[in-house]
Enzyme design. Structure first.
Site, PDB file in Angstrom:
ATOM      1  N   GLY A  46       0.753  -1.360  -0.054  1.00  0.00           N
ATOM      2  CA  GLY A  46      -0.002  -0.079   0.015  1.00  0.00           C
ATOM      3  C   GLY A  46       0.934   1.223  -0.027  1.00  0.00           C
ATOM      4  O   GLY A  46       2.081   1.156   0.478  1.00  0.00           O
ATOM      5  N   GLN A  51       3.047  10.139   1.471  1.00  0.00           N
ATOM      6  CA  GLN A  51       4.329   9.238   1.318  1.00  0.00           C
ATOM      7  C   GLN A  51       4.981   9.682   0.020  1.00  0.00           C
ATOM      8  O   GLN A  51       6.072   9.611  -0.041  1.00  0.00           O
ATOM      9  CB  GLN A  51       4.123   7.817   1.311  1.00  0.00           C
ATOM     10  N   CYS A  90       6.543  -0.498   6.511  1.00  0.00           N
ATOM     11  CA  CYS A  90       5.915   0.433   5.682  1.00  0.00           C
ATOM     12  C   CYS A  90       7.023   1.093   4.779  1.00  0.00           C
ATOM     13  O   CYS A  90       8.334   1.025   5.170  1.00  0.00           O
ATOM     14  CB  CYS A  90       5.901   1.667   6.767  1.00  0.00           C
ATOM     15  N   LEU A  91       6.904   1.445   3.544  1.00  0.00           N
ATOM     16  CA  LEU A  91       7.834   1.871   2.625  1.00  0.00           C
ATOM     17  C   LEU A  91       8.516   3.099   3.252  1.00  0.00           C
ATOM     18  O   LEU A  91       9.784   3.395   2.482  1.00  0.00           O
ATOM     19  CB  LEU A  91       7.091   2.059   1.231  1.00  0.00           C
ATOM     20  N   HIS A 132      -3.437   0.570   8.093  1.00  0.00           N
ATOM     21  CA  HIS A 132      -2.314   1.337   7.683  1.00  0.00           C
ATOM     22  C   HIS A 132      -2.363   2.609   7.021  1.00  0.00           C
ATOM     23  O   HIS A 132      -1.735   3.743   7.296  1.00  0.00           O
ATOM     24  CB  HIS A 132      -1.323   0.316   7.126  1.00  0.00           C
ATOM     25  N   GLU A 133      -2.779   2.294   5.716  1.00  0.00           N
ATOM     26  CA  GLU A 133      -2.976   3.442   4.913  1.00  0.00           C
ATOM     27  C   GLU A 133      -3.697   4.635   5.326  1.00  0.00           C
ATOM     28  O   GLU A 133      -3.415   5.939   4.983  1.00  0.00           O
ATOM     29  CB  GLU A 133      -3.188   2.951   3.396  1.00  0.00           C
ATOM     30  N   HIS A 136      -1.999   6.931   7.520  1.00  0.00           N
ATOM     31  CA  HIS A 136      -1.344   7.791   6.867  1.00  0.00           C
ATOM     32  C   HIS A 136      -1.790   9.320   6.824  1.00  0.00           C
ATOM     33  O   HIS A 136      -1.248  10.182   6.628  1.00  0.00           O
ATOM     34  CB  HIS A 136      -0.488   7.248   5.480  1.00  0.00           C
TER      35      HIS A 136
HETATM   36 ZN    ZN Z   1       2.873   3.044   5.487  1.00  0.00          ZN
END
Ligand code: ZN
Length: 166
Positions: A46, A51, A90-91, A132-133, A136
């Protein structure tokens, strides 16, 4: 195809509450295309607009069952149930993992890139990814839920167990 740079923890844009998307125009379509390209290149589950430095309520989530990407604009969780605890990464926090407890099921209401409202639901990893997304978009990272990062050995153990279960 356009890749955007994924910002990492410590940058301000990851701690801001994002603004709703109000215009479903070409600019938004470009953003969504770039989120898809950037996510698929990075190999993540995701990716949220903040991000890549865009403070708008838009993200992409991979449905773990169908392996299809789902675009979510102005999303909110409208139902949830159960509980799961598992490793999450997480990226924007590259190379790290932590144990996070999330609902095991969520139902999400969102708009598509043309502004049409729809609902999706997910269980297990997909539910985890929605949570999670969406976090953000309110300026929160999963690291706020953990006491410590997992060690390499612990990460390996978790993922080898998962393969065994399949
Ligand atoms: Zn993330």
């Amino acid at each position: 195809m356009a890749l955007r740079k994924i910002v990492v923890q410590g940058e301000d844009c990851l701690n801001k509450v994002c603004r709703p998307v109000t215009e479903f125009n070409r600019r938004l379509h470009l953003l969504m295309d770039d989120l898809l390209d950037t996510l698929s290149e990075a190999g993540g589950a995701g990716l949220a607009a903040p991000q890549v430095g865009v403070l708008r309520r838009a993200c992409v989530v991979m449905d773990d069952d169908t392996e299809e990407y789902i675009e979510l604009i102005n999303p909110s969780i409208i139902a949830q149930s159960g509980e799961q605890t598992g490793p999450e990464g997480c990226l924007s926090v590259p190379g790290k993992w932590g144990l996070v407890t999330r609902p095991n099921y969520v139902r999400v209401r969102a708009q598509d890139r043309d502004g049409k409202w729809f609902e999706v639901e997910g269980e297990g990893l997909t539910a985890r990814c929605y949570c999670h997304e969406l976090e953000h978009l309110d300026g929160h990272l999963y690291t706020e839920h953990i006491d410590r990062f997992l060690t390499d050995e612990e990460v390996e153990e978790y993922f080898s167990q998962e393969e065994g279960a399949d």
